[in-house]
Every structure is written in C-alpha cells, then in structure tokens.
Design a protein around this motif. Sequence first.
Motif, PDB file in Angstrom:
ATOM      1  N   GLY A 131      -5.853  -2.663   6.107  1.00  0.00           N
ATOM      2  CA  GLY A 131      -5.583  -1.394   5.463  1.00  0.00           C
ATOM      3  C   GLY A 131      -4.248  -0.780   5.837  1.00  0.00           C
ATOM      4  O   GLY A 131      -3.778   0.147   5.177  1.00  0.00           O
ATOM      5  N   THR A 132      -3.605  -1.302   6.904  1.00  0.00           N
ATOM      6  CA  THR A 132      -2.308  -0.754   7.325  1.00  0.00           C
ATOM      7  C   THR A 132      -1.194  -1.788   7.179  1.00  0.00           C
ATOM      8  O   THR A 132      -0.129  -1.637   7.774  1.00  0.00           O
ATOM      9  N   GLU A 133      -1.409  -2.829   6.384  1.00  0.00           N
ATOM     10  CA  GLU A 133      -0.385  -3.849   6.198  1.00  0.00           C
ATOM     11  C   GLU A 133       0.843  -3.260   5.512  1.00  0.00           C
ATOM     12  O   GLU A 133       0.744  -2.351   4.698  1.00  0.00           O
ATOM     13  N   VAL A 134       2.014  -3.807   5.873  1.00  0.00           N
ATOM     14  CA  VAL A 134       3.261  -3.474   5.186  1.00  0.00           C
ATOM     15  C   VAL A 134       3.687  -4.694   4.375  1.00  0.00           C
ATOM     16  O   VAL A 134       3.086  -5.769   4.463  1.00  0.00           O
ATOM     17  N   LEU A 135       4.741  -4.546   3.572  1.00  0.00           N
ATOM     18  CA  LEU A 135       5.121  -5.612   2.653  1.00  0.00           C
ATOM     19  C   LEU A 135       5.476  -6.902   3.372  1.00  0.00           C
ATOM     20  O   LEU A 135       5.123  -7.999   2.913  1.00  0.00           O
ATOM     21  N   SER A 136       6.175  -6.823   4.498  1.00  0.00           N
ATOM     22  CA  SER A 136       6.557  -8.037   5.210  1.00  0.00           C
ATOM     23  C   SER A 136       5.337  -8.795   5.707  1.00  0.00           C
ATOM     24  O   SER A 136       5.302 -10.036   5.667  1.00  0.00           O
ATOM     25  N   VAL A 137       4.307  -8.082   6.147  1.00  0.00           N
ATOM     26  CA  VAL A 137       3.074  -8.725   6.614  1.00  0.00           C
ATOM     27  C   VAL A 137       2.343  -9.377   5.450  1.00  0.00           C
ATOM     28  O   VAL A 137       1.850 -10.516   5.556  1.00  0.00           O
ATOM     29  N   VAL A 138       2.263  -8.692   4.318  1.00  0.00           N
ATOM     30  CA  VAL A 138       1.596  -9.249   3.138  1.00  0.00           C
ATOM     31  C   VAL A 138       2.311 -10.508   2.664  1.00  0.00           C
ATOM     32  O   VAL A 138       1.673 -11.502   2.283  1.00  0.00           O
ATOM     33  N   MET A 139       3.637 -10.506   2.695  1.00  0.00           N
ATOM     34  CA  MET A 139       4.394 -11.688   2.284  1.00  0.00           C
ATOM     35  C   MET A 139       4.091 -12.873   3.191  1.00  0.00           C
ATOM     36  O   MET A 139       3.894 -13.996   2.712  1.00  0.00           O
TER      37      MET A 139
END
Length: 576
Positions: free
Chosen positions: A527-535
């Motif tokens: 729930g606290t992911e940022v774009l770099s983590v999702v990539m």
Amino acid sequence: MVTVAAPLGERSALAGGLWRWGRPAGIAALIAILCFLSLYPMLMLLYGSLHSTPPGIAGEFNLNGYISIATPENLVVLANTVGISLVKTVLALALAVLLAWIIARTDTPGRGVLEVLITLPFFIPPILTATAWAMLGNAQVGTINLAWRWLTGSDGTLVDVYSYGGVIWHMMQYSTPFIFLFVVDAFRAMDPALEESSRMSGATRWQTFWRVTFALMLPVTTSAFILSFIRGIESFESAVFFGVPVGIEVITTTIYNSITQRAQPDYQSATALSFAALALMFLLLVMQNRLLRGRSFTTVTGKGYSPNITRLGRLRWVTFGTCILFFALTVALPIGQLLLSSFFKFFGFYEADMLTFDHYRSVWENSSFWRAFGNTMLLGVAGATATMALGGIVAYVTTRTRWRGRRLIDLLAWLPWMMPGMVLGIGFLWGFAILPHAIPIYGTLWALLLAYIALGTPVAVRVTSSAYQQIANDIEECSRVHGAGWWQTLGRILIALAWPAFAVGWVLIFFGIMRELSASILLYAPGTEVLSVVMLKMWVSGKPEEVSVIGLVMLVLVLVFRWVQLKVIKRRISTL
C-alpha cells in the motif's frame, strides 16, 4: 470593554525574555530533529549489527554479524563493490573532464545545448535506463544484438550487459554527468593567466594540463571522485539488474538479498555489512581531507578575465560528435527502447503483427500503478517541501548566526551524505521497528518520507547556504531594526531573495525522491509502494513491456520538472 496595553518597557522585556528562552529551545529542537534523521539510524545500525534477532524480537548481543563479514563470500562482495566502483569512477572522471573541457574551453558549436544534453542522464531515474539496457544489451534477444545479426548475418553477440562491463557501463551513465556538473564550472572559473604562464615557461599543452590545470582543480576533482565513488558503492539498480543474474554481488544486493530473498532473513549480517560500508565512507572522507590539507588551490584572482577558448578548427566537429554520441548512448537509445518495447507484445519480437496497445491499457487499469503514482507524487512534493524548509533553517543557523551549537548542526545535517540509501534504509528499518507502538511509523508512508528528508537534507543545506552567502547582512539587519521578527525576516527577506535557489533545490530533491530505490525497497509496505518499487517488482515478475510504459510516464515527469528547473535557473541568472 477596555483593553489595557502593557507599557513599552514591559513588552520589550517580555519579547526579550521570549527570545532568550525561545532561541535555545529552537536550537535544541533543530538538533533533536537532525539527530533523529542522521545520528539515530547510525546508532541503530550499530545496535542491529550486534543484535542476534530481527527488529522487535528479544535476543542477545554478539559479534556474529561481524564475524560473518570475514567469510570468503563476503570478502568477494567487498572486493566487487570497491573494484567496480573504483573502475567506474576513474572512467567516468576521465570522460567528464573531457566533456567539461569541450564545453568550457573550446569553440565547439552549440555548447549551451550540449551542456543540457550531457547533464540530462543525471536526472533520469536509474531504473529507467536499467530496464532499457537490459532489453538493449541482452545477449540473446537484445535489440542491439538483433540489429547486429540482421546487418552482418552472423550469430555472434556484440553487447552483453549481464557482466562486469555492463554493471560499470550503466553506473557510468550517471557518474559522468554528476562529475561533469562539478568540473565544468571549475574550468570556467580558472584564470587563464596561470596556464599562459606555464606555456611561456616552455611547457607543452599536455604538461600544462596535468601540472597546472588538473593540479589546481584537485579539490574539485577529488571531491567529485570521492562522492562518485560513494555513489558507486551505494548503487543498487546496476548490480541488481546486470550483476545478480550472473552471480556478481555487491554490498547493496547482498544486504537486499539477506533481508528480502531468504526464508529466514539475516538482519544481523546485513546490518553489520551496512555498518562496514558506512565505515568505508568515513575513511574515504578522511583520506580526502588529508590529501588536501595545507595545500593552496587559488584559481580565481581579483583581476577580470574570461576563460581561455581553444580554437579547434575542423576538430570542433569531432568534439561536437563526441558530446552527441554520449547523449545518444545514455538518453536517446534507452528512451527509444522503452518506446519500442511498449508497443510490442514481447520485447525482442518486433514483427508488424505483434504491435499492440495492450500494455498501455494494462497499466492504465492497474490499481497498483495508480497507488504508486499517487504515493510518489505525494512523497515527492511533501518531501521536497519539508526538506527545503529544514535545509533553509539549518543553512541560516550555520551561515548567518554565531550561535552555539551551529557546528554540531552543520555536522548532523551532512551525516546522511556519507550514508548510502540502502544503509540509511536498514538503519531506519531497525529504528522504526523498535519505536514504541504509540509512534506508528514502521510500514507507513511516514517511514519513506523521513528517509527521503534525511537523504535530501545535505543537498538542501548546500543549495540554501550558497544563496544566503550572496545576500548582504545589511538587508537582514534593516528588517530587524524595523521590528520584523526572526521568522518574518527569514520568510520575507532571505527566502524571498533566495527563492530561485529554493526552487532549484526543490526540483533537485524531487528528482532524488522519484529516482530513489535502494532505501524505498527496504522501507515500503503493501500500500505504500512508489513507482520505482513497482517497476522493480514488475520486472522481476516478467513484465518488461509494462515496465517500459511506466518508465515513459516517469520520463515525462522528469522532462517537465527539468524544463521547469532550467527556466528557474535562467530567470535567476537574469536577475543577478
């Protein structure tokens, strides 16, 4: 109803008393905030390296974590980390000096535009170019190798980024513009009379460059070298994309794997390795101080001068081509690959019947992407604003006052500069986990926000300190004489005059937050992911085409904010 005002003397005494008591309280609060952001994670690293169990679980204290560092595997990891970073930094320094000399000291055409193009790779998140080069330089289906086989008819491989060379090359794409930003202004600021004296004494151009130009730039080059070396040691994206698949481990990937890729996370060994990396950073800074101590490097004199421009003749087109080639390899080619792979069902299979918009549709309908996009924007705006506010106060205390404790404040503000993002992340991981339950930071966006503020504070302090030093003290004194308080003077005078520097610093920190992965990957929770983590998660899940789409979204944000930054810089220069 009658209001009785206090006599002027009593009001003055009251204000003076509040100032006498408020100033120490403010200094104490500022020191407490900086200690929490810098000293606290360092102490937690030491604590975690001696604690036998994961954060929040009862255990015993021992030296097993440090003993594990001496294993052959970890010694290879340390050697890989230092060796890769050293080779990368030497090559990047040589290339950056060449590019800076071309821009600052030659008549190469279009130098203003070339300077912008050379620095652009620094502002692109490393994970974007990592995914692009993973598709460009794959030995089997990489675009470069497919094109090579199609052109030559051979079955060979031209490029393989999954190697030591691939790790170094990708790290160089960010180190070169980083060092360039340091070196190019040093070339411009140097009095050409120093070099002319060398030439008149019989030295050749090459001897003059090494014995005068490069020698006088030693403070800049050593600072850039050490900072770039530190960035190399803290690099995560290059190693995790191109090193780990072929067994090349560095400190950051070992820490990450020890915590996230094992059935039983080994926090103690990971933390001990982090503390060892921190000690290495400190050693490098001490070495730099000893190298430069007692030496004079005066390059700017009181006489007016302009940089000595070398006329290259026809060679100016060679230098022009060198700059364009660097931009093509570090920006144009990766962006082209992201565009290409985003429109085909599978990267590496570029047939007309494989064209599709499905990846754009999939990302558009992906709730994880939109949640991460919102988190990134929220953290970027809030983090950059809070960091610049903190940096502005710290810079004021350290540059505009003689208050006791200002040297301690300056030291605390600069401590995170020597802490790699992965190391700071694991320090905060321990620190947040053992906080009382009444302070619920662990697993929330606050954990990421505080880490980003800590990482960005040194940049904010440097930017605002430089701006404050250009403002005369008389203006501030005039404001205080006319009855303005400290906060009013800070906001209406100093910040108002230095707002372009604040804007530049804000954009730089926003870039830093958007590109940060090493600390984010340790501190995020569902729930606290940022774009770099999702990539990174999508790449590991085998979705490089969707990663390309998200990369293009991030790239648009980078270009927009970079354009805004350049506009602000241009306006700032025009008002000086």
